[in-house]
Design an enzyme around this catalytic site. Structure first.
Site, PDB file in Angstrom:
ATOM      1  CG  ASP A   1      10.334  96.704 -60.988  1.00 30.25           C
ATOM      2  OD1 ASP A   1       9.688  96.864 -59.944  1.00 30.25           O
ATOM      3  OD2 ASP A   1      10.912  97.649 -61.568  1.00 30.25           O
TER       4      ASP A   1
ATOM      5  NE  ARG B   1      14.745 100.340 -60.954  1.00 27.26           N
ATOM      6  CZ  ARG B   1      15.337  99.524 -61.810  1.00 27.26           C
ATOM      7  NH1 ARG B   1      16.636  99.302 -61.746  1.00 27.26           N
ATOM      8  NH2 ARG B   1      14.625  98.909 -62.730  1.00 27.26           N
ATOM      9  CG  ASP B   2      12.989 105.944 -58.677  1.00 25.94           C
ATOM     10  OD1 ASP B   2      13.602 104.958 -59.142  1.00 25.94           O
ATOM     11  OD2 ASP B   2      13.120 107.087 -59.132  1.00 25.94           O
ATOM     12  CD  GLU B   3      11.444 100.958 -62.485  1.00 27.26           C
ATOM     13  OE1 GLU B   3      10.509 100.355 -63.020  1.00 27.26           O
ATOM     14  OE2 GLU B   3      12.587 101.059 -62.982  1.00 27.26           O
TER      15      GLU B   3
ATOM     16  CG  ASP C   1       9.961  92.538 -64.774  1.00 27.57           C
ATOM     17  OD1 ASP C   1       9.500  93.076 -65.795  1.00 27.57           O
ATOM     18  OD2 ASP C   1      10.957  92.972 -64.185  1.00 27.57           O
TER      19      ASP C   1
ATOM     20  CD1 TRP D   1       6.668  94.536 -69.199  1.00 25.28           C
ATOM     21  CD2 TRP D   1       7.719  93.642 -70.946  1.00 25.28           C
ATOM     22  NE1 TRP D   1       8.019  94.545 -68.931  1.00 25.28           N
ATOM     23  CE2 TRP D   1       8.682  94.004 -69.982  1.00 25.28           C
ATOM     24  CE3 TRP D   1       8.162  93.047 -72.117  1.00 25.28           C
ATOM     25  CZ2 TRP D   1      10.050  93.792 -70.166  1.00 25.28           C
ATOM     26  CZ3 TRP D   1       9.519  92.834 -72.312  1.00 25.28           C
ATOM     27  CH2 TRP D   1      10.446  93.193 -71.354  1.00 25.28           C
TER      28      TRP D   1
ATOM     29  CD  GLU E   1      17.173  96.375 -63.679  1.00 23.99           C
ATOM     30  OE1 GLU E   1      17.859  97.001 -62.843  1.00 23.99           O
ATOM     31  OE2 GLU E   1      16.202  96.870 -64.277  1.00 23.99           O
TER      32      GLU E   1
ATOM     33  CG  HIS F   1      15.045  93.438 -61.500  1.00 24.49           C
ATOM     34  ND1 HIS F   1      14.997  94.612 -60.799  1.00 24.49           N
ATOM     35  CD2 HIS F   1      14.366  93.668 -62.665  1.00 24.49           C
ATOM     36  CE1 HIS F   1      14.320  95.510 -61.504  1.00 24.49           C
ATOM     37  NE2 HIS F   1      13.912  94.961 -62.639  1.00 24.49           N
TER      38      HIS F   1
HETATM   39  C1  BGC Z   1      11.859  97.534 -64.781  1.00 25.21           C
HETATM   40  C2  BGC Z   1      11.741  96.213 -65.454  1.00 25.21           C
HETATM   41  C3  BGC Z   1      10.726  96.332 -66.535  1.00 25.21           C
HETATM   42  C4  BGC Z   1      11.286  97.320 -67.502  1.00 25.21           C
HETATM   43  C5  BGC Z   1      10.546  97.483 -68.757  1.00 25.21           C
HETATM   44  C6  BGC Z   1      12.363  98.509 -65.784  1.00 25.21           C
HETATM   45  O1  BGC Z   1      12.598  99.758 -65.300  1.00 25.21           O
HETATM   46  O2  BGC Z   1      12.627  97.474 -63.647  1.00 25.21           O
HETATM   47  O3  BGC Z   1      12.036  95.099 -64.845  1.00 25.21           O
HETATM   48  O4  BGC Z   1      10.237  95.182 -67.060  1.00 25.21           O
HETATM   49  O5  BGC Z   1      11.563  98.551 -66.918  1.00 25.21           O
HETATM   50  O6  BGC Z   1      11.345  97.115 -69.700  1.00 25.21           O
END
Ligand code: BGC
Length: 901
Positions: free
Chosen positions: A476, A480-482, A489, A542, A754, A775
């Site tokens: 995504d 950040r912490d993801e 996405d 998703w 994003e 994003h």
């Molecule tokens: C992510 C997204 C993801 C979403 C879910 C976010 O925190 O960065 O891009 O699809 O959560 O809705």
């Protein structure tokens, strides 16, 4: 004399006839001369090149030999037009062996090409049983807080001359391997990221040139990486295991034919070195004073090192790598080094990117240089890191004091445009810092440019959004912490991605993880590899990555194998929706909905574009069923075609009953509702035109702005074009105020944001809890820019651009658009220019394909100054063309093209 000239010309002519048709760009399993292929039936593709038009392959001959010239397979002359994805049909392949192949072709003009140049592929270990190596883990007691990077090493002797040597290697964690002081290969963050406990990739390297006669050393450094590092935002770590480890097997073949195998085993030694700490989100601490100089060289004294623990981990889930590994790509020098109003020392690289900064520095032993990373400066011009949430993105280098020292992190990456530097000894100059972009090495395939500078910047931002988020997994965001493989996405962007780069193998690999992580009952996780748990799954739009991406790969690359491989996974997802529906309405469970749709602040009069989540889920349900029909048709599964056709009708009927009023209004009056209902053919034919009108009215009611989120956006302009509103689509594309694609561009974005308004018009930020500036999802407009504006598309019944559609849509006041795509057949290009009532259209069609070209004019068309006429359809002249380059001219009138569908 005349005779000699005649003879010479005849000779020259015959040379030309032979050299006219050539075969180039040989690929095996979509890769150039790959090594470490474990597929039992690798597939071959090649391109035909010829200067003349209308060239089609009529036959081919493929010959495969071993390195010592023994024939393994010879196809003989096969009458076939197929030049891509031809499966190997010879006898069983042997492990660790190089196979050479070449091909020649015949065309429809009776010409035969010469043999192509020889290409090769090399098999990997083929079977898990061929791993003789043992898993080893460091033998010392680890500092459980810092968890420094382990070093593992062994020495070995080679007594004879090496003919070739291959290193097969994988790790728990991320590894960097070295032989005799040199780095093995140039891939980064290997073995990449998969659902490690189900599928762990190994890599194969040709290390022949790194070996030397006599003493040799093999060293491996490990980092926590995705295996046991922190992932997601819940303090989650050790997702796949607690201990780092390596599995390595070096196979040496000597010139006399004898072999030697060096494996990871109990004889190795372990220790730690300069990398004292490393986390993907938080960065790395590299203390040069702790470097074990020479540890990867022979003769290094490792007597003070610990031994290793042999671990009994399984090997049966170890698989070969099918995609291009992450590599270093572009480098950037700072465009500015300055002090912020807060007095901090900051460098601007001018591009938001994913990777790291290389540092070149000279100072005293113990000096410590800290590098912090940020995507943006705040309104006051200060370094802004709040949107990183808990991700620290800090690299710390402690100097040894030995002359000029060079540093970069090994097992982490950062998303940034700016760095803040602390503790740099002396004055920081541009030559001290270089930003390096890291991403999967997918070949660049697409080019899109126009006479409109902001659109060109948008295209640039889409491409850089893709670069920064295609790091072995489609993530995504990179900062950040993801940094997780969010399925939604990936799905919305997949078609655009396939224009900009060849993402075939990238997604083939990731889709196998989608299937591997799919829950038993068919639910597809929100993120793959799934680090959030099985409950985080089954969200509409998703989870549909399971059906949408394989189909998009089929369209872009003509690959039926990916459909066959993913079929059970696709089916399981659809079955889950079916089983959780009542009266064919899928209206249960948690959904993200049209994520990040337009929502004005202090919305008193209900202008937020909220779309009923179950209306959305019904549309995606229908779309996935439709994709099952398409896929089952391609795979010849007639019973399934019938079953899904019946189901689709019921799903659509249920939609109409639940979400459409008798007058043809949808219960959610949003752009996304109309876009999805129209795009997925949810409405009865007679109500579609008025639904499209309602969509346009809605757009106008927002003063010609979009209000769509993640799920509506990819289809918005396509739906407008399909129903004759390309003019409105252009107005949206060219809209410069929020919400729009060009608003971030005007705000100086260098990647896709994003949110539509990550930076608000007044310069303030959206909440830091979710505000990434890299994003790719909204970059899905790229697909419309290629397929509709430039007009490059493939017909579904001959996918992968075997039958090309070229239909440019002139509009938006653009004077010129130029796009091209490297397909498996060769370059497809469409370039249009309007100038003083005249249209110029240049089209390139590769050999062994055909094209249907729609010229936006109904009369007085010339090609290369000769008149041509086509069938007139909807204001276009339609021509059926073979390969070649064509230059069309025609009269152009803006009014005539404005409404063309
Ligand atoms: C992510 C997204 C993801 C979403 C879910 C976010 O925190 O960065 O891009 O699809 O959560 O809705």
């Amino acid at each position: 004399m005349r005779k000699i000239v005649l003879l010479f010309s005849l000779f020259f002519l015959s040379l030309c006839t032979f050299s006219q048709l050539t075969v180039k760009n040989l690929l095996c399993d979509n890769l150039v001369n790959p090594i470490g292929i474990d597929s039992k039936q690798p597939r071959f593709s090649w391109q035909l090149h010829a200067p003349n038009r209308n060239v089609l392959q009529t036959a081919y001959e493929l010959v495969i030999t071993t390195s010592d010239k023994k024939t393994v397979f010879s196809s003989g002359k096969v009458s076939s037009g197929q030049s891509v994805h031809i499966p190997y049909a010879g006898k069983q392949l042997e492990p660790g062996k190089r196979y050479l192949w070449r091909v020649r072709v015949w065309d429809n003009n009776g010409k035969r090409s010469n043999w192509s140049e020889t290409a090769f592929w090399e098999t990997g270990l083929l079977e898990p049983a061929n791993w003789q190596a043992r898993w080893i883990e460091p033998g010392y007691t680890e500092d459980s807080v810092m968890r420094p990077s382990p070093l593992m090493r062994t020495g070995f002797n080679t007594a004879k001359t090496v003919r070739h040597a291959r290193l097969y290697i994988t790790a728990h964690g991320i590894y960097e391997a070295f032989i005799n002081g040199s780095r093995v290969g140039d891939a980064c963050l290997t073995p990449g990221w998969t659902s490690y406990n189900k599928r762990l990739q190994y890599q194969a390297y040709d290390v022949t040139s790194l070996l030397q006669k006599g003493s040799n050393a093999l060293g491996v450094q490990l980092g926590s990486g995705w295996y046991r590092g922190y992932l997601a935002w819940r303090n989650t770590h050790d997702v796949y295991g607690k201990n780092l480890g390596v599995l390595a097997q070096l196979q040496i073949t000597y010139t006399d034919g004898t072999t030697q195998t060096v494996i990871s085993n109990e004889n190795w030694k372990s220790s730690t070195g300069a990398v004292q700490y490393s986390e993907i989100y938080h960065g790395e601490i590299n203390d040069a004073r702790k470097d074990k100089a020479g540890w990867t060289k022979p003769g290094y004294d490792d007597s003070g090192w610990s031994g290793v623990r042999v671990a009994d981990h399984p090997k049966d889930h170890i698989v070969a790598t099918v995609n291009e590994p992450i590599k270093r790509h572009e480098t950037f020098k700072p465009i500015k080094i300055f002090k912020t109003p807060n007095g901090e020392l900051v460098a601007d690289f001018g591009q938001n990117l994913t990777g790291y900064v290389e540092l070149s520095v000279q100072g005293k032993s113990g000096d410590s240089v800290k590098i912090y990373h940020a995507e943006v400066l705040d309104a006051a011009g200060n370094f802004y890191t709040e949107n990183l949430r808990v991700a620290k993105q800090e690299n710390i280098y402690v100097l040894s004091g030995n002359g000029v020292e060079k540093f970069h992190p090994h097992f982490t990456f950062q998303g940034f445009r700016y760095i803040r530097v602390e503790g740099f000894p002396g004055e920081l100059k541009p030559e001290n810092i270089t930003a390096v972009a890291l991403y999967s090495g997918m070949p660049a395939t697409g080019q899109w440019s126009s006479s409109h500078q902001l659109l060109n910047q948008l295209q640039h931002n889409i491409q850089w959004g893709q670069n920064g988020n295609f790091l072995d997994v489609p993530t995504d965001c990179p900062q950040r912490d993801e940094r997780l493989g969010w399925t939604g996405d990936a799905q919305v962007f997949s078609r655009t991605a396939a224009f900009n780069r060849n993402v075939h193998s990238f997604f083939v690999k990731w889709m196998q993880d989608v299937a591997a992580d799919q829950v038993k009952d068919g639910r597809v996780p929100h993120v793959v590899p799934n680090v959030l748990g099985e409950g985080s799954s089954a969200a509409t739009g998703w989870a549909d990555a399971a059906t949408i991406i394989p189909w998009n790969l089929y369209l872009a690359y003509g690959d039926t194998a990916v459909l066959a491989r993913q079929y059970e996974s696709m089916k399981a997802w659809v079955q889950y929706m079916q089983q959780n529906s009542q009266d064919d309405l899928w209206n249960k469970g948690f959904h993200f909905g049209d994520w990040l749709f337009y929502r004005p602040f202090d919305d008193n009069d209900g202008r937020s574009a909220v779309t009923d989540k179950y209306l959305i889920s019904q549309c995606f349900y229908a779309n996935s069923v439709q994709l099952m029909i398409n896929t089952a048709t391609v795979l010849g599964k007639t019973e399934d075609v019938q079953m899904y056709t019946n189901l689709l009708q019921r799903v659509k009927d249920a939609f109409v009953k639940e979400y459409l009023t008798a007058n043809g209004r949808l219960v959610s009056g949003t752009q996304t509702a109309y876009v999805l209902a129209l795009n997925f053919d949810m409405l009865p034919e007679n109500l579609r035109a008025q639904a499209a009108e309602r969509l346009v009215q809605n757009i106008k009611s927002y003063n010609t702005h979009l209000t769509t989120g993640f799920l509506g956006t990819p289809y918005l302009c396509h739906v407008l074009s399909r129903f004759g509103y390309t003019d409105v689509a252009y107005q949206l594309l060219l809209q410069e105020s929020y919400p729009s694609w060009l608003y971030p561009v005007k705000k100086g974005a260098t990647t896709i944001w994003e949110r539509w308004n990550g930076i608000r018009p007044d310069g303030s930020f959206e909440p830091a809890s979710m505000n990434s500036f890299n994003h790719y999802a909204y970059g899905a407009i790229g697909d419309w820019m290629y397929r509709v504006v430039a007009g490059i598309d493939t017909y579904e019944d001959a996918p992968g651009y075997k039958h090309i559609k070229i239909q440019p849509h002139i509009g938006g006041g653009l004077k010129e658009v130029s796009a091209s795509l490297e397909t498996y057949y060769g370059t497809v290009a469409s370039q249009w220019k309007v100038d003083g009532g005249k249209l110029l259209l240049e089209v390139t069609i590769p050999a062994n394909t055909k094209a249907t070209v729609f010229i936006p004019a109904t009369s007085d068309i010339t090609e290369n100054n000769k008149p041509v006429t086509g069938t007139v359809e909807n204001g276009y002249s339609k021509l059926e063309l073979g390969s070649g380059r064509y230059t069309f001219s025609a009269p152009y009138s803006p009014a005539a093209v404005a409404k063309k569908p």
